[in-house]
Enzyme design. Structure first.
Site, PDB file in Angstrom:
ATOM      1  N   LYS A  54      34.610  33.894  46.567  1.00  0.00           N
ATOM      2  CA  LYS A  54      35.784  34.063  45.699  1.00  0.00           C
ATOM      3  C   LYS A  54      36.468  32.713  45.468  1.00  0.00           C
ATOM      4  CE  LYS A  54      36.410  38.877  47.022  1.00  0.00           C
ATOM      5  NZ  LYS A  54      37.101  39.905  47.792  1.00  0.00           N
ATOM      6  N   GLN A  98      41.490  40.367  52.212  1.00  0.00           N
ATOM      7  CA  GLN A  98      40.087  40.771  52.339  1.00  0.00           C
ATOM      8  C   GLN A  98      39.958  41.918  53.341  1.00  0.00           C
ATOM      9  OE1 GLN A  98      37.644  39.628  50.390  1.00  0.00           O
ATOM     10  NE2 GLN A  98      36.171  40.984  51.375  1.00  0.00           N
ATOM     11  N   ASP A 121      43.627  43.029  43.230  1.00  0.00           N
ATOM     12  CA  ASP A 121      42.587  43.943  43.716  1.00  0.00           C
ATOM     13  C   ASP A 121      42.835  45.361  43.210  1.00  0.00           C
ATOM     14  OD1 ASP A 121      40.409  43.057  45.199  1.00  0.00           O
ATOM     15  OD2 ASP A 121      41.573  42.836  47.046  1.00  0.00           O
TER      16      ASP A 121
HETATM   17  N1  GUN Z   1      36.085  44.299  50.899  1.00  0.00           N
HETATM   18  C1  GUN Z   1      35.035  44.824  50.236  1.00  0.00           C
HETATM   19  N2  GUN Z   1      35.280  44.844  48.905  1.00  0.00           N
HETATM   20  C2  GUN Z   1      36.503  44.319  48.742  1.00  0.00           C
HETATM   21  C3  GUN Z   1      37.307  44.082  47.586  1.00  0.00           C
HETATM   22  O1  GUN Z   1      36.938  44.363  46.435  1.00  0.00           O
HETATM   23  N3  GUN Z   1      38.518  43.509  47.838  1.00  0.00           N
HETATM   24  C4  GUN Z   1      38.956  43.218  49.088  1.00  0.00           C
HETATM   25  N4  GUN Z   1      40.167  42.685  49.219  1.00  0.00           N
HETATM   26  N5  GUN Z   1      38.230  43.432  50.165  1.00  0.00           N
HETATM   27  C5  GUN Z   1      37.011  43.980  50.000  1.00  0.00           C
END
Ligand code: GUN
Length: 301
Positions: A54, A98, A121
């Site tokens: 990311k 995350q 998100d």
């Molecule tokens: N863990 C797995 N997929 C995601 C996501 O799309 N966003 C976040 N913040 N954590 C994750």
């Protein structure tokens, strides 16, 4: 029938190119460039990789990223306080925590501490509610990426039988809601569904996000179905596979996404897309209510 393999890497790259241009336009106006804060608690190896990807993707399109790391035994209050600081920081347009978090954490409390205007998100209840009512601000990145893939391939959604396998808050549930907004007939299956095949066989579009290798076998898929594999599973020998028996199902489907290189790269591109969208909204103000065209947005720094 042999399926067309949907190239998620190529579609994700197109979206990133578009993101890069949008950031350039923001910067050319002299406005603050988009900023994303990524919070990582602990050192889960998969999360480390996702976070690294990311951050790298942000750099690639000109988004300023801030990585905030906490040890696994950090007090939840410290994380919430830090989110509060980021909420008030005008250079930050998106905040993501995350997942998964260590088991001692109350995930809902953490997610709901994020300002709804920075919830890129789309996990805050406000944005989830928007998804239900049809006016969400930030669609969650993975299901948003799936919709973009279908649109890119010009696969009609309206009126189709869509079966979503997996009912997680991150993928399955928002996916189903988004497809309902597109006027599909949606069924959601999950770990307790009896005789999964009786549902999957009816799907014009089958979306699988269950985290189980080879859950979907060719005999469970209708000839000509569109199959979207959201699963990411690492086998003992280190290979990455989805939830679908790719070779078997590809011989029957009309379209299929590979793993890796299907939905995965789309998730990161949609995060960039949402973060830039947040920044663009921040740089816009509505004209005063006294003017005749109150809905017109005018640029501001
Ligand atoms: N863990 C797995 N997929 C995601 C996501 O799309 N966003 C976040 N913040 N954590 C994750």
């Amino acid at each position: 029938m042999t399926a067309t393999i949907i190239n998620g890497n190529a579609v994700a790259a197109e979206i990133r190119n578009d993101c890069r241009e949008r950031v350039k336009r923001i910067v050319a106006r002299g406005a603050t460039p988009p900023g994303l804060a990524v919070i990582l608690v602990g050192s889960d190896p998969a999360s480390e990789i996702y976070v690294r990807n990311k951050i790298r993707a942000c750099r690639d399109v000109g988004i300023r990223s801030v990585e905030v790391r906490f040890p696994p035994d950090v007090n939840q209050r410290s994380v919430i306080e830090r989110i509060g600081v980021l909420n008030d920081d005008p250079s930050i347009h998106g905040i993501l925590v995350q997942l998964p978090l260590p088991p001692s954490f109350d995930i809902a409390k953490i997610l709901h501490a994020i300002s709804v205007e920075k919830d890129v998100d789309g996990f805050h209840l406000y944005n989830v509610g928007g998804l239900v009512a049809g006016g969400t601000v930030f669609p969650p990145c993975t299901p948003f990426g799936v919709v973009k893939l279908l649109e890119h391939e010009r696969i009609p959604i309206e009126g189709k039988n869509v079966v979503v396998v997996g009912a997680s808050n991150i993928v399955g549930k928002p996916m189903a809601l988004m497809l309902m907004q597109h006027e599909a007939t949606v069924s959601i299956c999950h770990a307790k569904t009896r005789d999964l095949a009786q549902f999957t066989i009816l799907a014009d579009i089958l979306i699988v996000a269950a985290g189980k290798p080879k859950l979907i076998l060719p005999q469970m898929v209708r000839t000509g179905a569109v199959v979207i594999d959201v699963g990411i599973n690492r086998l003992k020998d280190g290979t990455l596979v989805g939830d679908v028996d790719f070779d078997g199902v590809a011989a029957k489907a009309s379209y299929i996404t590979p793993v890796p290189g299907g939905v995965g790269p789309m998730t990161v591109s949609m995060l960039l897309y949402n973060t830039i969208g947040s920044c663009e909204r921040r740089h816009q103000v509505t004209k005063p209510a006294s003017t005749s065209d109150t809905n017109t947005l005018v640029a501001a720094k």
